[in-house]
Design an enzyme around this catalytic site. Structure first.
Site, mmCIF file in Angstrom:
data_model
loop_
_atom_site.group_PDB
_atom_site.id
_atom_site.type_symbol
_atom_site.label_atom_id
_atom_site.label_comp_id
_atom_site.label_asym_id
_atom_site.label_seq_id
_atom_site.Cartn_x
_atom_site.Cartn_y
_atom_site.Cartn_z
ATOM 1 C CE1 TYR A 177 -3.628 2.444 1.381
ATOM 2 C CE2 TYR A 177 -2.155 2.977 3.021
ATOM 3 C CZ TYR A 177 -3.343 3.281 2.455
ATOM 4 O OH TYR A 177 -4.214 4.272 2.812
ATOM 5 C CE LYS A 181 -3.639 5.968 0.041
ATOM 6 N NZ LYS A 181 -4.853 6.560 -0.885
HETATM 7 N N1 NDP Z 1 -9.273 3.702 6.310
HETATM 8 C C1 NDP Z 1 -8.040 4.338 6.684
HETATM 9 O O1 NDP Z 1 -7.498 3.826 7.864
HETATM 10 C C2 NDP Z 1 -7.164 5.146 5.863
HETATM 11 C C3 NDP Z 1 -7.778 5.505 4.607
HETATM 12 N N2 NDP Z 1 -6.843 6.168 3.919
HETATM 13 C C4 NDP Z 1 -7.201 6.329 2.381
HETATM 14 O O2 NDP Z 1 -8.526 7.203 2.580
HETATM 15 C C5 NDP Z 1 -9.418 6.881 1.213
HETATM 16 C C6 NDP Z 1 -10.658 6.504 1.838
HETATM 17 O O3 NDP Z 1 -10.626 5.199 2.635
HETATM 18 P P1 NDP Z 1 -11.704 4.830 3.416
HETATM 19 O O4 NDP Z 1 -12.516 5.697 3.960
HETATM 20 O O5 NDP Z 1 -11.309 3.672 4.396
HETATM 21 O O6 NDP Z 1 -12.858 4.067 2.255
HETATM 22 P P2 NDP Z 1 -13.577 2.749 2.166
HETATM 23 O O7 NDP Z 1 -12.657 1.602 2.074
HETATM 24 O O8 NDP Z 1 -14.547 2.589 3.390
HETATM 25 O O9 NDP Z 1 -14.160 3.292 0.867
HETATM 26 C C7 NDP Z 1 -13.618 2.956 -0.285
HETATM 27 C C8 NDP Z 1 -14.196 3.747 -1.671
HETATM 28 O O10 NDP Z 1 -13.623 3.573 -2.632
HETATM 29 C C9 NDP Z 1 -14.474 2.668 -3.685
HETATM 30 N N3 NDP Z 1 -13.545 2.110 -4.732
HETATM 31 C C10 NDP Z 1 -12.682 1.422 -4.360
HETATM 32 N N4 NDP Z 1 -12.083 0.565 -5.336
HETATM 33 C C11 NDP Z 1 -12.575 1.347 -6.542
HETATM 34 C C12 NDP Z 1 -12.208 1.474 -7.864
HETATM 35 N N5 NDP Z 1 -11.508 0.397 -8.325
HETATM 36 N N6 NDP Z 1 -12.966 2.198 -8.703
HETATM 37 C C13 NDP Z 1 -13.741 2.903 -7.970
HETATM 38 N N7 NDP Z 1 -14.031 3.077 -7.051
HETATM 39 C C14 NDP Z 1 -13.591 2.446 -6.007
HETATM 40 C C15 NDP Z 1 -15.131 2.193 -2.951
HETATM 41 O O11 NDP Z 1 -16.672 1.611 -3.383
HETATM 42 P P3 NDP Z 1 -16.603 0.441 -4.527
HETATM 43 O O12 NDP Z 1 -15.683 -0.658 -3.596
HETATM 44 O O13 NDP Z 1 -17.855 0.055 -4.688
HETATM 45 O O14 NDP Z 1 -15.910 0.518 -5.666
HETATM 46 C C16 NDP Z 1 -15.597 3.048 -1.792
HETATM 47 O O15 NDP Z 1 -16.518 4.113 -2.185
HETATM 48 C C17 NDP Z 1 -8.601 5.682 0.682
HETATM 49 O O16 NDP Z 1 -7.848 6.534 -0.535
HETATM 50 C C18 NDP Z 1 -7.648 5.184 1.443
HETATM 51 O O17 NDP Z 1 -6.625 4.699 1.019
HETATM 52 C C19 NDP Z 1 -5.870 6.873 4.231
HETATM 53 C C20 NDP Z 1 -5.402 6.614 5.604
HETATM 54 C C21 NDP Z 1 -6.201 5.694 6.332
HETATM 55 C C1 VSD Z 2 5.119 11.431 18.473
HETATM 56 C C2 VSD Z 2 5.296 10.779 17.042
HETATM 57 C C3 VSD Z 2 5.559 9.342 17.037
HETATM 58 C C4 VSD Z 2 5.127 8.795 15.623
HETATM 59 C C5 VSD Z 2 5.266 7.464 15.536
HETATM 60 C C6 VSD Z 2 4.714 6.868 14.171
HETATM 61 C C7 VSD Z 2 3.925 5.874 14.371
HETATM 62 C C8 VSD Z 2 3.137 5.384 13.148
HETATM 63 C C9 VSD Z 2 1.697 5.294 12.763
HETATM 64 C C10 VSD Z 2 1.217 4.811 11.791
HETATM 65 C C11 VSD Z 2 -0.154 5.226 11.483
HETATM 66 C C12 VSD Z 2 -0.778 4.647 10.183
HETATM 67 C C13 VSD Z 2 -1.855 5.342 9.816
HETATM 68 C C14 VSD Z 2 -2.169 5.255 8.448
HETATM 69 C C15 VSD Z 2 -3.365 4.025 8.060
HETATM 70 C C16 VSD Z 2 -3.407 3.879 6.612
HETATM 71 O O1 VSD Z 2 -3.312 4.374 6.047
HETATM 72 C C17 VSD Z 2 -4.004 2.540 6.593
HETATM 73 N N1 VSD Z 2 -4.586 2.390 7.860
HETATM 74 C C18 VSD Z 2 -4.792 2.275 5.257
HETATM 75 O O2 VSD Z 2 -6.033 2.368 5.064
#
Ligand code: NDP
Ligand code: VSD
Length: 334
Positions: A177, A181
């Site tokens: 992943y 990103k």
């Molecule tokens: N959840 C987390 O902890 C974190 C997430 N992010 C990023 O934030 C964004 C949102 O994440 P999150 O809230 O978890 O989202 P979700 O996984 O809950 O939802 C993902 C969305 O993307 C759509 N999607 C996935 N694949 C495709 C595709 N090939 N074409 C079109 N649509 C697609 C899904 O719909 P469908 O499957 O129906 O296509 C859905 O609407 C993402 O980019 C994720 O990588 C960043 C940091 C942390």
């Molecule tokens: C005082 C500062 C200390 C810093 C320590 C570093 C700790 C790292 C935390 C990693 C967190 C990752 C979050 C992203 C999640 C994400 O993108 C996925 N869940 C994908 O969906």
């Protein structure tokens, strides 16, 4: 508010949100609907898109003025991204969208050697290529030169990427992943410079053909988000990875949406959603454009000091884990 100029006024604007049917994307869609935007959500699964449109309608600031649409598309296919922009333009009375926010994507964690190589490639498709395809289709449309008479009245458009703080700091177990990103972050930085050429041409639009509007690029770097995608990744995430990300206190999708939108309103470029996220950004800021020279420079000094300790600590924890538990599939040391 005195002294505050809203750099991201969405009232009456048309916004496309990829991944707008779930998690953060849906929360963004609901919030922008409440602020008076016309919103198009794009994802693959129709049933979730229908629900998102219903919720946006219920959340709208003015049901009579605002319009909502969903488009089902797999954005890993660049042809589909072009179709999305074309359909939105037709629906929007011939005008391109004002804001495109790339939120599609999900994470499928695992150790590098355990994850089949085609799954690594698929994560690149799902994370990087959905964003790059969307950006490509959008910018090709936005940057098309038009005659001075075709210039817009509200002359600013926004392209927003959704990245992750994992683009800044490595965590074991995220190799499928994080590289995708990190690629988005690099694309964002490159575009933020390249777009200046077009914006320069736009500033001279009275003299010659230029893009119809000024364009700003932004990228959001969330920490964990309590979304359906997060629930799925927790099921397959290695225990060590959970351990290494203990410093993260996941936020709700609506918190992340609200904080991100407020930062966009302040005009920020690289956006984090909490303190740990900002410290992670600080250590990796490097050549990226800054939000504030003074604050970002102080932040990076502080973060670089913190990370002198953090990175060895993460590696030591991984080493200790292997010492204690062996590698996955082996029997633990007694
Ligand atoms: N959840 C987390 O902890 C974190 C997430 N992010 C990023 O934030 C964004 C949102 O994440 P999150 O809230 O978890 O989202 P979700 O996984 O809950 O939802 C993902 C969305 O993307 C759509 N999607 C996935 N694949 C495709 C595709 N090939 N074409 C079109 N649509 C697609 C899904 O719909 P469908 O499957 O129906 O296509 C859905 O609407 C993402 O980019 C994720 O990588 C960043 C940091 C942390
Ligand atoms: C005082 C500062 C200390 C810093 C320590 C570093 C700790 C790292 C935390 C990693 C967190 C990752 C979050 C992203 C999640 C994400 O993108 C996925 N869940 C994908 O969906």
């Amino acid at each position: 508010m005195f002294g505050f100029q809203n750099e991201f006024n969405v009232l009456g604007q048309t916004v496309v949100i990829t991944g707008g049917s779930d998690g953060m994307g849906k929360a963004v869609a609901l919030e922008l609907s409440a602020k008076g935007a016309n919103v198009v959500v794009v994802a693959r699964t129709v049933s979730k898109l229908v629900t998102a449109v219903d919720e946006m309608k219920a959340n709208a600031q003015n049901t009579f003025k605002q319009k909502f649409l969903y488009i089902s598309a797999d954005l890993t296919d660049p042809v589909e991204c072009e179709r999305v922009i074309a359909e939105v333009t037709t629906w929007n009375s011939g005008a391109a969208p004002d804001i495109v926010w790339c939120c599609a994507g999900f994470s499928s964690p695992g150790y590098f050697v355990d994850v089949p190589i085609q799954d690594h490639r698929q994560q690149m498709d799902t994370i990087y290529w959905t964003a790059a395809n969307t950006a490509h289709a959008t910018l090709r449309n936005w940057l098309e030169p038009v005659a001075p008479s075709g210039q817009m009245k509200t002359p600013r458009r926004h392209l927003i990427f959704t990245c992750s703080t994992l683009a800044f700091v490595p965590i074991a177990g995220y190799s499928p992943y994080s590289p995708a990103k990190a690629a988005i972050r690099s694309l964002s930085d490159t575009l933020s410079q390249e777009i200046e050429m077009y914006n320069g041409a736009y500033s001279q639009r009275h003299r010659s053909d230029a893009p119809a509007a000024d364009v700003k690029i932004h990228t959001i770097f969330p920490m964990g988000i309590l979304s359906p995608g997060f629930d799925n990744e927790q099921k397959i995430k290695p225990e060590l990875t959970k351990r290494l990300e203990e410093a993260d206190k996941p936020q709700t999708p609506s918190e992340v949406a609200e904080i991100s939108i407020r930062a966009l309103e302040r005009g920020e470029y690289l956006i984090t959603t909490n303190l740990v996220g900002s410290i992670m950004k600080g250590t990796a800021l490097g050549p990226s454009p800054k939000n504030s020279i003074v604050r970002d420079t102080m932040l990076s000094w502080l973060s670089n000091l913190v990370f002198l300790q953090v990175i060895p600590d993460l590696r030591n924890k991984a080493f200790a884990w292997g010492k204690q538990n062996g590698i996955p599939g082996s029997s633990p040391a007694s």
